[in-house]
Design an enzyme around this catalytic site. Structure first.
Site, PDB file in Angstrom:
ATOM      1  N   GLY A  25       1.107  -0.684   0.132  1.00 30.46           N
ATOM      2  CA  GLY A  25      -0.204  -0.057  -0.008  1.00 30.46           C
ATOM      3  C   GLY A  25       0.494   1.389  -0.297  1.00 30.46           C
ATOM      4  O   GLY A  25       2.063   0.678  -0.422  1.00 30.46           O
ATOM      5  N   CYS A  26       0.094   2.182   0.749  1.00 27.00           N
ATOM      6  CA  CYS A  26       1.188   3.607   0.608  1.00 27.00           C
ATOM      7  C   CYS A  26       2.119   3.668   2.055  1.00 27.00           C
ATOM      8  O   CYS A  26       1.823   2.617   2.608  1.00 27.00           O
ATOM      9  CB  CYS A  26      -0.412   4.953   1.015  1.00 27.00           C
ATOM     10  SG  CYS A  26      -0.358   5.327   2.414  1.00 27.00           S
ATOM     11  N   VAL A  27       3.056   4.806   2.403  1.00 30.52           N
ATOM     12  CA  VAL A  27       3.559   4.478   3.359  1.00 30.52           C
ATOM     13  C   VAL A  27       3.071   5.632   4.571  1.00 30.52           C
ATOM     14  O   VAL A  27       2.879   7.248   3.492  1.00 30.52           O
ATOM     15  CB  VAL A  27       4.663   4.289   2.813  1.00 30.52           C
ATOM     16  CG1 VAL A  27       5.411   2.933   2.796  1.00 30.52           C
ATOM     17  CG2 VAL A  27       5.220   5.159   1.632  1.00 30.52           C
TER      18      VAL A  27
END
Lengths: 408, 101
Positions: free
Chosen positions: B99-101
């Site tokens: 996913g994103c961070v």
């Protein structure tokens, strides 16, 4: 004369320009920084504008006041980068040949990439808070809002400051509660993630806060399009979310000229080694902050932690020495949780945010993953610290991630 | 029927060793994910994900798939309903997309 060129005079570009003005012999080097804007924005402050807590003067200051002595600051859009020729062409016609290039052009929102978002209801009942103008336009809409469906939506990741949408929701919950209309407002958060945040321990902690505040999370929600005729957001798997007021975090992308130059990924973020921050394509190009494609948060604190690594590595590279330092992906974020409280997370490439205490000389320790008033004051104080940093006054935050005070 | 007994999966059902993957395994995994028949369009996406996934050491994101294959997001959702990036990664024997961070 050799040229050290920096594209972008935001947080990263401003810091890098000052570092290089100090480190390089200015009889041999010209340091140039280019930005399309004349104003510097304190972007973490945009969050507070829709609720009337901050005004324009709190977050907007002239770029010129932060540019270090000895640095040439050019105001222009960037037309093209030709990395094989070490050449940048500006929109004002000027061509700059560089020896070293640092790219710090950040990331921008692109509402036009989602059907119905920009072309239906934008500025009427659909807003953003990722730009100064967006946040300022949202303020009267929130103040007028008397109840109904309040939808906050992340179109696609990665986004700048991945906790900002949550903070925005927590602040909205507190705002509507204080106004006495919270029972008339249905708050929904639609996110492509499986939960509140990417990292499991923090996601659980933040998810619990969302539950306690009666905020509905629509998880794994891949935004498809907006149907403005019905004020409805539709996902690709056709889940429909009607809204009376929508605050959207549109697709984030880097500057288009970077994609055209062939040094960036499909979202125009410059491909760099995640530890050295050097371009994977050209050895005299570095990218910092939001403009780089590293798997770290796009946030100001990350830039602060990167700066030491980038400066050491660039200077070593100039001297023909091996690059001495490796960035660890360190991020540190205060998260407003509403009602004058905030929580704090601290993590890097390999450690997710853990609960515990964050030691800080003089004022700390701050509570990690706990909601405290001291964290809230830390967040507010950070605006002053930020502007000091932009003027070149250092703050004593260690660059490297540490497990000190944390419970794994 | 292909035997999955010797294949290792993590708790979320992603294969842990992409080298154990075969086309036959993909067909079995696809059925488990609710995709009954793998058409040419499905294979084009799976093969793209195999190629980039093995080269990068991680599963491609939805956007990398749409840009790389020229197949629109809408069509991807029609081919792999409800979360194509995750589904394709699973069927292609790759890890969970970050996913994103």
């Amino acid at each position: 004369m050799k040229t050290f060129l920096i594209l972008g005079a935001g947080t990263a570009g401003t810091m890098m320009a000052r570092e290089m003005a100090h480190a390089l012999d200015l009889n041999q080097w010209k340091v140039i920084v280019v930005d399309k804007e004349e104003q510097h924005y304190y972007q973490p402050g945009f969050l507070f504008i829709p609720f009337g807590y901050y005004k324009r003067d709190d977050v907007v200051k002239p770029i010129r006041s932060f540019i270090a002595k000895g640095v040439e600051y050019v105001v222009s859009n960037i037309e093209a980068l030709e990395p094989a020729e070490n050449k940048v062409t500006l929109a004002n016609g000027r061509v700059i040949q560089y020896d070293y290039l640092v790219i710090a052009t950040g990331t921008d929102i692109h509402p036009e990439e989602t059907e119905g978002l920009k072309d239906g209801g934008w500025g009427e009942n659909i807003f953003d808070f990722y730009t100064y103008n967006g946040a300022a336009a949202l303020a009267p809409a929130i103040s007028r809002f008397q109840g109904g469906r309040f939808l906050v939506n992340v179109v696609e990741n990665p986004i700048k400051c991945p906790v900002a949408p949550l903070e925005f929701i927590f602040l909205a919950d507190a705002y509507f509660t204080r106004k006495g209309i919270r029972d008339k407002v249905e708050i929904t958060y639609a996110t492509p993630l499986p939960g509140a945040f990417t990292k499991p321990v923090a996601a659980a902690a933040l998810g619990k806060i969302l539950d306690e505040k009666h905020i509905h999370v629509e998880a794994e929600y891949n935004t498809g399009w907006v149907d403005p005729s019905r004020n409805t957001l539709v996902s690709y798997d056709e889940r429909e979310l009607p809204y009376d007021l929508m605050v959207s975090i549109p697709l984030n992308k880097g500057a288009a000229f970077l994609g055209a130059a062939g040094i960036a990924d499909e979202l125009n973020y410059v491909k760099v080694d995640k530890h050295t921050l050097q371009s994977t394509e050209y050895p005299n190009i570095w990218a910092l902050g939001d403009a780089a494609n590293i798997p770290a948060s796009k946030a100001g604190a990350v830039i602060h932690f990167q700066m030491g690594t980038a400066v050491k590595n660039i200077l070593a590279h100039m001297a023909g020495k091996p690059m001495p330092d490796a960035f660890d992906g360190h991020a540190l974020c205060y998260i407003e949780t509403g009602f004058d409280k905030a929580t704090l997370i601290d993590f890097d490439y390999t450690h997710e945010p853990f609960p515990g205490k964050y030691p800080m000389p003089g004022v700390g320790p701050f509570d990690l993953l706990g909601q405290t008033t001291l964290n809230h004051w830390g967040k507010l104080a950070f605006r002053y610290i930020y502007f000091l940093m932009m003027r070149g006054i250092e703050v004593p935050l260690p660059n490297k991630f540490s497990m000190a005070g944390k419970r794994a | 029927m292909t035997d999955l007994a010797n294949i290792q999966f993590n708790a979320e059902g992603f294969m842990t060793d992409p080298n154990q993957w075969t086309k036959e395994i993909a067909e079995v995994l696809a059925k488990q994910e609710g995709v009954e028949t793998l058409t040419e369009a499905h294979w084009k996406i799976i093969e793209f994900c195999r190629a980039t996934g093995l080269a990068d050491g991680k599963s491609p994101t939805l956007r990398q798939i749409t840009v790389g294959t020229g197949i629109s997001t809408k069509d991807l959702f029609a081919l792999f309903p409800k979360g194509p990036a995750k589904k394709v990664a699973k069927i292609a024997g790759l890890g969970k997309p970050e996913g994103c961070v």
